[in-house]
Design a protein around this motif. Structure first.
Motif, PDB file in Angstrom:
ATOM      1  N   LYS A 278      -8.021   0.775   6.274  1.00 23.25           N
ATOM      2  CA  LYS A 278      -7.257  -0.137   7.159  1.00 23.25           C
ATOM      3  C   LYS A 278      -7.489  -1.600   6.800  1.00 23.25           C
ATOM      4  CE  LYS A 278      -7.624   3.197  10.951  1.00 23.25           C
ATOM      5  NZ  LYS A 278      -8.298   3.506  12.234  1.00 23.25           N
ATOM      6  N   ILE A 279      -8.518  -1.871   6.012  1.00 21.66           N
ATOM      7  CA  ILE A 279      -8.805  -3.243   5.591  1.00 21.66           C
ATOM      8  C   ILE A 279      -8.164  -3.454   4.221  1.00 21.66           C
ATOM      9  CG2 ILE A 279     -10.629  -4.934   5.115  1.00 21.66           C
ATOM     10  CD1 ILE A 279     -12.516  -3.204   6.845  1.00 21.66           C
ATOM     11  N   PRO A 280      -7.337  -4.470   4.046  1.00 19.52           N
ATOM     12  CA  PRO A 280      -6.635  -4.649   2.770  1.00 19.52           C
ATOM     13  C   PRO A 280      -7.584  -4.857   1.593  1.00 19.52           C
ATOM     14  CG  PRO A 280      -5.706  -6.074   4.479  1.00 19.52           C
ATOM     15  CD  PRO A 280      -6.962  -5.490   5.040  1.00 19.52           C
ATOM     16  N   ASP A 281      -7.164  -4.335   0.449  1.00 19.28           N
ATOM     17  CA  ASP A 281      -7.792  -4.598  -0.844  1.00 19.28           C
ATOM     18  C   ASP A 281      -9.264  -4.182  -0.903  1.00 19.28           C
ATOM     19  OD1 ASP A 281      -7.173  -5.205  -3.400  1.00 19.28           O
ATOM     20  OD2 ASP A 281      -7.260  -7.378  -3.181  1.00 19.28           O
ATOM     21  N   ILE A 282      -9.550  -2.995  -0.367  1.00 19.68           N
ATOM     22  CA  ILE A 282     -10.853  -2.358  -0.591  1.00 19.68           C
ATOM     23  C   ILE A 282     -10.600  -1.122  -1.439  1.00 19.68           C
ATOM     24  CG2 ILE A 282     -12.766  -1.086   0.448  1.00 19.68           C
ATOM     25  CD1 ILE A 282     -12.800  -2.974   2.734  1.00 19.68           C
ATOM     26  N   ARG A 283     -11.282  -1.023  -2.567  1.00 25.07           N
ATOM     27  CA  ARG A 283     -11.060   0.080  -3.503  1.00 25.07           C
ATOM     28  C   ARG A 283     -12.223   1.068  -3.466  1.00 25.07           C
ATOM     29  NH1 ARG A 283      -9.108  -3.803  -8.531  1.00 25.07           N
ATOM     30  NH2 ARG A 283      -7.540  -4.952  -7.318  1.00 25.07           N
ATOM     31  N   MET A 284     -11.891   2.347  -3.519  1.00 26.86           N
ATOM     32  CA  MET A 284     -12.899   3.408  -3.610  1.00 26.86           C
ATOM     33  C   MET A 284     -13.126   3.724  -5.091  1.00 26.86           C
ATOM     34  SD  MET A 284     -13.317   4.094  -0.344  1.00 26.86           S
ATOM     35  CE  MET A 284     -12.382   3.314   0.992  1.00 26.86           C
ATOM     36  N   ASN A 285     -14.367   3.813  -5.494  1.00 21.56           N
ATOM     37  CA  ASN A 285     -14.695   4.042  -6.902  1.00 21.56           C
ATOM     38  C   ASN A 285     -15.235   5.449  -7.120  1.00 21.56           C
ATOM     39  OD1 ASN A 285     -14.180   1.227  -7.403  1.00 21.56           O
ATOM     40  ND2 ASN A 285     -16.208   0.792  -6.543  1.00 21.56           N
ATOM     41  N   GLY A 286     -15.020   5.959  -8.335  1.00 21.01           N
ATOM     42  CA  GLY A 286     -15.571   7.267  -8.688  1.00 21.01           C
ATOM     43  C   GLY A 286     -14.604   8.392  -8.410  1.00 21.01           C
ATOM     44  N   MET A 287     -15.156   9.569  -8.194  1.00 17.72           N
ATOM     45  CA  MET A 287     -14.357  10.772  -7.992  1.00 17.72           C
ATOM     46  C   MET A 287     -13.739  10.790  -6.590  1.00 17.72           C
ATOM     47  SD  MET A 287     -17.098  13.476  -9.666  1.00 17.72           S
ATOM     48  CE  MET A 287     -15.982  14.755 -10.254  1.00 17.72           C
ATOM     49  N   ASP A 288     -12.799  11.695  -6.376  1.00 18.05           N
ATOM     50  CA  ASP A 288     -12.241  11.882  -5.034  1.00 18.05           C
ATOM     51  C   ASP A 288     -13.377  12.218  -4.065  1.00 18.05           C
ATOM     52  OD1 ASP A 288      -9.727  11.392  -5.984  1.00 18.05           O
ATOM     53  OD2 ASP A 288      -9.156  13.510  -6.140  1.00 18.05           O
ATOM     54  N   LEU A 289     -13.157  11.946  -2.789  1.00 12.19           N
ATOM     55  CA  LEU A 289     -14.242  12.011  -1.804  1.00 12.19           C
ATOM     56  C   LEU A 289     -14.993  13.334  -1.814  1.00 12.19           C
ATOM     57  CD1 LEU A 289     -12.517  10.189   1.192  1.00 12.19           C
ATOM     58  CD2 LEU A 289     -14.184   9.250  -0.419  1.00 12.19           C
ATOM     59  N   ARG A 290     -14.280  14.450  -1.857  1.00  7.79           N
ATOM     60  CA  ARG A 290     -14.932  15.764  -1.810  1.00  7.79           C
ATOM     61  C   ARG A 290     -15.384  16.244  -3.181  1.00  7.79           C
ATOM     62  NH1 ARG A 290     -16.403  18.985   2.951  1.00  7.79           N
ATOM     63  NH2 ARG A 290     -15.673  17.633   4.623  1.00  7.79           N
ATOM     64  N   GLU A 291     -14.911  15.604  -4.248  1.00  7.64           N
ATOM     65  CA  GLU A 291     -15.347  15.980  -5.594  1.00  7.64           C
ATOM     66  C   GLU A 291     -16.690  15.341  -5.933  1.00  7.64           C
ATOM     67  OE1 GLU A 291     -11.412  16.740  -8.310  1.00  7.64           O
ATOM     68  OE2 GLU A 291     -12.121  14.691  -8.105  1.00  7.64           O
ATOM     69  N   GLY A 292     -16.884  14.108  -5.483  1.00  9.37           N
ATOM     70  CA  GLY A 292     -18.122  13.397  -5.755  1.00  9.37           C
ATOM     71  C   GLY A 292     -19.257  13.881  -4.876  1.00  9.37           C
ATOM     72  N   ALA A 293     -20.442  13.326  -5.098  1.00  6.13           N
ATOM     73  CA  ALA A 293     -21.617  13.714  -4.316  1.00  6.13           C
ATOM     74  C   ALA A 293     -21.399  13.369  -2.837  1.00  6.13           C
ATOM     75  CB  ALA A 293     -22.846  12.996  -4.849  1.00  6.13           C
TER      76      ALA A 293
END
Length: 384
Positions: A278-293
């Protein structure tokens, strides 16, 4: 409210761990090498811990070697493994995203004349298998790949890596740094083809200053600490009985509730990611949420330097990380994020949240509320 989202740096000791540490420091405080009753009592704690860990990993107790923590385990695996096997070859393979506890010993080995190949990763931080396939050779003696990346939570295809090593470089030792994976995944070294496995206690609610290295009975390792011949001569020095006992109890407790713990962390991670969207211009890094640790969420808050965000959150009682806590207090640009192809401005805006099963939805909501308040303000400030 205090919110601790830096569990990949260290965790709070379980109460059961605290109790056994106090007991072995104040009551059953004997030296396990002593031959009298006090020594026998102390030695039992060491043997019990080895038995607990061997059960969890489905290995033999004699294959568990206690160390001072993850860094020593990695150093012993790499330097001890390379030195013991140098007659078989001179080639070592690792990745571009390893923790300094691996990358620094590898650099040392390179200075000693070993040839080192660094494998690239994709934009998620996952090692490229075709690159591994291309560089495996008959004279490859050691391959070291982390199970879970400590910065972005990328999970490496460990079993597939092992299969390819066995096919092309059957003499090579396969070392896995499992410091961010133990207590989050079921790890069976023999089934997965792992020869050496490093684990640290304080990442799983155990004491600091203790860990272990699983050494397959088939693996040749040269000891690095010489002296009184403890642990079958593989690591001399008086056993850290309180630490070892605490590690065993922590491992037993975390694996007893593993599935529920992991699901709770994934739910918390998803809840926070949904709120941050909901906050503009925040990026998630790495694998998809359930794929990563389950425990690691790497985010880039564009337009805000990571140190500025970290200290602004700290003022509100929220503790996160601007990278690996183990690489000293001096911040250097992350080699992991650079290897993933991340641009400089994004690297400088990246922080890591890391959870344990003790974190709550209430803490997550407070974090999200604070982020909604401070991010627009910090962005306005940074533009001046």
């Amino acid at each position: 409210m205090e919110v601790y989202f830096d569990n990949s740096a260290t965790t709070r000791c379980y109460d059961s761990v605290k109790d056994i540490v106090i007991r072995t420091m104040t009551e059953d405080f004997g030296n396990p090498s002593a031959m009298h009753l006090k020594g026998v009592e102390a030695e039992k704690y060491v043997k019990d811990s080895a038995a607990q860990l061997a059960r969890i990993l489905k290995v033999q107790e004699k294959e568990i070697l206690f160390t001072s923590g993850g860094t020593e385990s990695d150093n012993l695996a790499l330097i001890g493994g390379a030195m013991a096997n140098k007659r078989s070859g001179n080639h070592i393979i690792t990745t571009a995203v390893e923790h300094p506890a691996v990358s620094q010993p590898v650099m040392f080995l390179q200075e000693q004349g070993f040839e080192v190949t660094y494998l690239p990763v994709d934009s998620r931080g996952v090692v490229k298998l075709d690159a591994l396939e291309a560089v495996l050779r008959p004279d490859t003696i050691l391959v070291s790949v982390m199970f879970v990346n400590n910065e972005v939570g990328a999970v490496m295809p460990v079993e597939e890596i092992s299969r390819r090593i066995r096919e092309k470089s059957p003499k090579a030792l396969f070392h896995v740094d499992a410091i961010q994976a133990f207590g989050k995944y079921r790890i069976y070294p023999k089934k997965m083809g792992i020869d050496l496995l490093s684990v640290s206690s304080h990442k799983i609610h155990g004491p600091k200053g203790v860990g272990f290295l699983y050494i397959s009975e088939k693996a040749k390792i040269q000891p690095q600490i010489l002296g009184g011949g403890q642990q079958s001569g593989m690591r001399s020095g008086t056993d850290n009985v309180p630490g070892i006992a605490g590690l065993g109890v922590a491992a037993e407790e975390i694996y007893r509730n593993l599935d529920a713990n992991v699901e709770k962390m994934y739910c918390l991670k998803e809840h926070i990611a949904k709120g941050l969207a909901k906050i503009p211009d925040i990026r998630m890094n790495g694998m998809d949420l359930r794929e990563g640790a389950p425990q690691i969420l790497s985010i880039s808050v564009m337009g805000v330097r990571s140190e500025v965000l970290l200290h602004s959150l700290e003022e509100r009682g929220i503790f996160i990380s601007a990278g690996s806590a183990c690489s000293s207090h001096k911040r250097k640009p992350s080699s992991t994020l650079a290897a993933m192809g991340m641009p400089k401005d994004q690297i400088e805006s990246t922080v890591r949240l890391s959870f344990s099963e003790e974190n709550t939805v209430e803490e997550a909501d407070y974090f999200l509320q604070v982020m909604e308040e401070i991010v627009p303000m910090l962005r306005r400030y940074s533009r001046r």
